[in-house]
Scaffold this motif. Sequence first.
Motif, PDB file in Angstrom:
ATOM      1  N   THR A 129       0.832  -1.202   0.000  1.00 48.66           N
ATOM      2  CA  THR A 129       0.000   0.000   0.000  1.00 48.66           C
ATOM      3  C   THR A 129       0.866   1.252   0.000  1.00 48.66           C
ATOM      4  OG1 THR A 129      -0.080  -0.017   2.417  1.00 48.66           O
ATOM      5  CG2 THR A 129      -1.890  -1.118   1.241  1.00 48.66           C
ATOM      6  N   SER A 134      -2.618   1.170   5.666  1.00 52.53           N
ATOM      7  CA  SER A 134      -3.567   0.119   5.281  1.00 52.53           C
ATOM      8  C   SER A 134      -4.754   0.701   4.518  1.00 52.53           C
ATOM      9  CB  SER A 134      -4.031  -0.627   6.530  1.00 52.53           C
ATOM     10  OG  SER A 134      -2.950  -1.220   7.188  1.00 52.53           O
ATOM     11  N   GLU A 135      -4.461   1.456   3.453  1.00 48.43           N
ATOM     12  CA  GLU A 135      -5.528   2.172   2.758  1.00 48.43           C
ATOM     13  C   GLU A 135      -5.496   1.950   1.250  1.00 48.43           C
ATOM     14  OE1 GLU A 135      -4.978   6.188   4.063  1.00 48.43           O
ATOM     15  OE2 GLU A 135      -5.280   5.690   6.177  1.00 48.43           O
ATOM     16  N   VAL A 136      -4.580   2.632   0.538  1.00 47.17           N
ATOM     17  CA  VAL A 136      -4.596   2.643  -0.921  1.00 47.17           C
ATOM     18  C   VAL A 136      -3.541   1.692  -1.470  1.00 47.17           C
ATOM     19  CG1 VAL A 136      -4.366   4.080  -2.978  1.00 47.17           C
ATOM     20  CG2 VAL A 136      -5.347   5.048  -0.880  1.00 47.17           C
ATOM     21  N   LEU A 137      -3.964   0.784  -2.364  1.00 51.49           N
ATOM     22  CA  LEU A 137      -3.017  -0.135  -2.978  1.00 51.49           C
ATOM     23  C   LEU A 137      -2.072   0.597  -3.918  1.00 51.49           C
ATOM     24  CD1 LEU A 137      -5.195  -3.237  -4.008  1.00 51.49           C
ATOM     25  CD2 LEU A 137      -3.959  -2.842  -1.872  1.00 51.49           C
ATOM     26  N   ASN A 153       4.371  -5.082   3.234  1.00 51.25           N
ATOM     27  CA  ASN A 153       4.403  -3.893   4.089  1.00 51.25           C
ATOM     28  C   ASN A 153       5.239  -4.175   5.328  1.00 51.25           C
ATOM     29  OD1 ASN A 153       2.766  -2.447   2.380  1.00 51.25           O
ATOM     30  ND2 ASN A 153       1.213  -1.956   3.918  1.00 51.25           N
ATOM     31  N   VAL A 158      -0.813  -5.223   7.644  1.00 51.79           N
ATOM     32  CA  VAL A 158      -1.945  -4.605   6.947  1.00 51.79           C
ATOM     33  C   VAL A 158      -3.161  -4.757   7.855  1.00 51.79           C
ATOM     34  CG1 VAL A 158      -3.444  -4.693   4.930  1.00 51.79           C
ATOM     35  CG2 VAL A 158      -0.977  -5.066   4.664  1.00 51.79           C
ATOM     36  N   THR A 160      -6.326  -3.658   7.724  1.00 50.04           N
ATOM     37  CA  THR A 160      -7.685  -3.775   7.211  1.00 50.04           C
ATOM     38  C   THR A 160      -7.835  -5.022   6.362  1.00 50.04           C
ATOM     39  OG1 THR A 160      -7.804  -1.368   7.139  1.00 50.04           O
ATOM     40  CG2 THR A 160      -9.523  -2.568   5.960  1.00 50.04           C
ATOM     41  N   THR A 163      -8.509  -4.349   2.651  1.00 45.51           N
ATOM     42  CA  THR A 163      -7.318  -3.945   1.903  1.00 45.51           C
ATOM     43  C   THR A 163      -6.464  -5.156   1.569  1.00 45.51           C
ATOM     44  OG1 THR A 163      -7.284  -1.772   2.960  1.00 45.51           O
ATOM     45  CG2 THR A 163      -5.235  -2.521   1.958  1.00 45.51           C
ATOM     46  N   LEU A 166      -8.107  -7.205  -1.277  1.00 49.19           N
ATOM     47  CA  LEU A 166      -7.921  -6.585  -2.597  1.00 49.19           C
ATOM     48  C   LEU A 166      -6.478  -6.702  -3.063  1.00 49.19           C
ATOM     49  CD1 LEU A 166     -10.106  -3.373  -2.113  1.00 49.19           C
ATOM     50  CD2 LEU A 166     -10.685  -5.426  -3.441  1.00 49.19           C
ATOM     51  N   ALA A 167      -5.536  -6.567  -2.125  1.00 49.46           N
ATOM     52  CA  ALA A 167      -4.122  -6.703  -2.479  1.00 49.46           C
ATOM     53  C   ALA A 167      -3.820  -8.114  -2.970  1.00 49.46           C
ATOM     54  CB  ALA A 167      -3.254  -6.366  -1.269  1.00 49.46           C
TER      55      ALA A 167
END
Length: 428
Positions: A129, A134-137, A153, A158, A160, A163, A166-167
């Motif tokens: 991210t 723990s927000e935007v990929l 990370n 991470v 969330t 998140t 989706l990752a």
Amino acid sequence: MKKLLKNGQIVDRQNELIKSDVWIEEGKIKAIGLDFDTSGVAFDEIIDLAGALITPGLVDVHVHFREPGFTYKETIETGSKAAARGGYTTVCTMPNLDPVPDTVERFAEVQEIIERDAVVKVLQYAPITEELRSEVLVDMAGLTKAGAFAFTNDGVGVQTAGTMYLAMKEAAKYNRPIVAHTEDESLLFGGCMHQGKVSEKLGLPGIMSATESSQIARDILLAEETGVHYHVCHVSTKESVRIIRDAKRAGVHVTCEVCPHHLIMSEEDITHDHGNFKMNPPLRGTDDRQALIDGLLDGTIDCIATDHAPHGHDEKDQTMTKAPFGIVGSETAFALMYTEFVEKGIFTLAQVIDWMTVKPAELFNLKAGRITIGGPADLAVFELGTVYAIDDVDFESKSSNTPFIGKEVKGQTLLTLVDGQVAWKQGE
């Protein structure tokens, strides 16, 4: 350029030591053994190893080189020299840097430093991210094209689940592993060492085992859903081992690593409140330590990685409540594993070499970890007989934050070759 390593020994799969020479030509291995003919060959260099052990160059999938952003702790140059001194020829560096290499441009800048300064082969992780939050990929497609072999990370979990899901879905598209530092921050409660009898004795806030294992359990279910290769960093608890073992039996594509310090030490080895005993995850209980050993032996744990994490002397020379997490490990890992486990008959030499070469390379499809005809002459040479004390004065790293200073060990590195060229040699 022709080079001959004479009078060495290699270990076969049956853990037998076999006398062997190695012929290196133009950075590749031309011949191995004692039955090749060198008569009439004009070698540029002949090195008599006097019975020392020849291994594939060690592979470490978890190191911190701190550049850019924290070069007073380590640089790519000093970190790679430390790796070479430990017998490593391929290492994978974490992205908790400043700035975080979370764009193609920033990632390329780190790659440029690696190409300029590294004395061993260095692969750079990309973050999962932006800014390790723990927000935007990140742009996984772009970073994969730029050379990212995996995403992590490391340094923070991470937080969330959405998140991470989706990752994993995105990473699976590009056949890239998700490598996880598993730590539920909501369960930390300000802890600085393992929650147990020693933390109570020292009056220090503890870190529950569930801080690690609960996030592994979450992620394994997400990995099963997405089909991604999910790799767990520095496993430290018996619960984590159990969860990963069960997941492997269920067919989930999960792999994991363990660090020498978690295999060798437990909370009971923490003699006093000092920053050199502070690492993340922390030194756990004796039952956790035994579970890690058992996990290696039964295949639940796949490989050994150092989590080499250098810090400045003043940062670590204080109470654990204030010191940063992490210890150095590149220069001590092989000797510690050999002394604590091979010499004591717990692991065979062949097993330790496999966990430090073949297995990590296989997990991440790296062209490393084996001695093969025609393959790169990435080799390490170790002298197994002489007892010596780990001495921070000799470190190639900028930092010496480890509780193993002064410990007597065997398994000293004599020589490390990368593509047939000397990356580190004792006495030079």
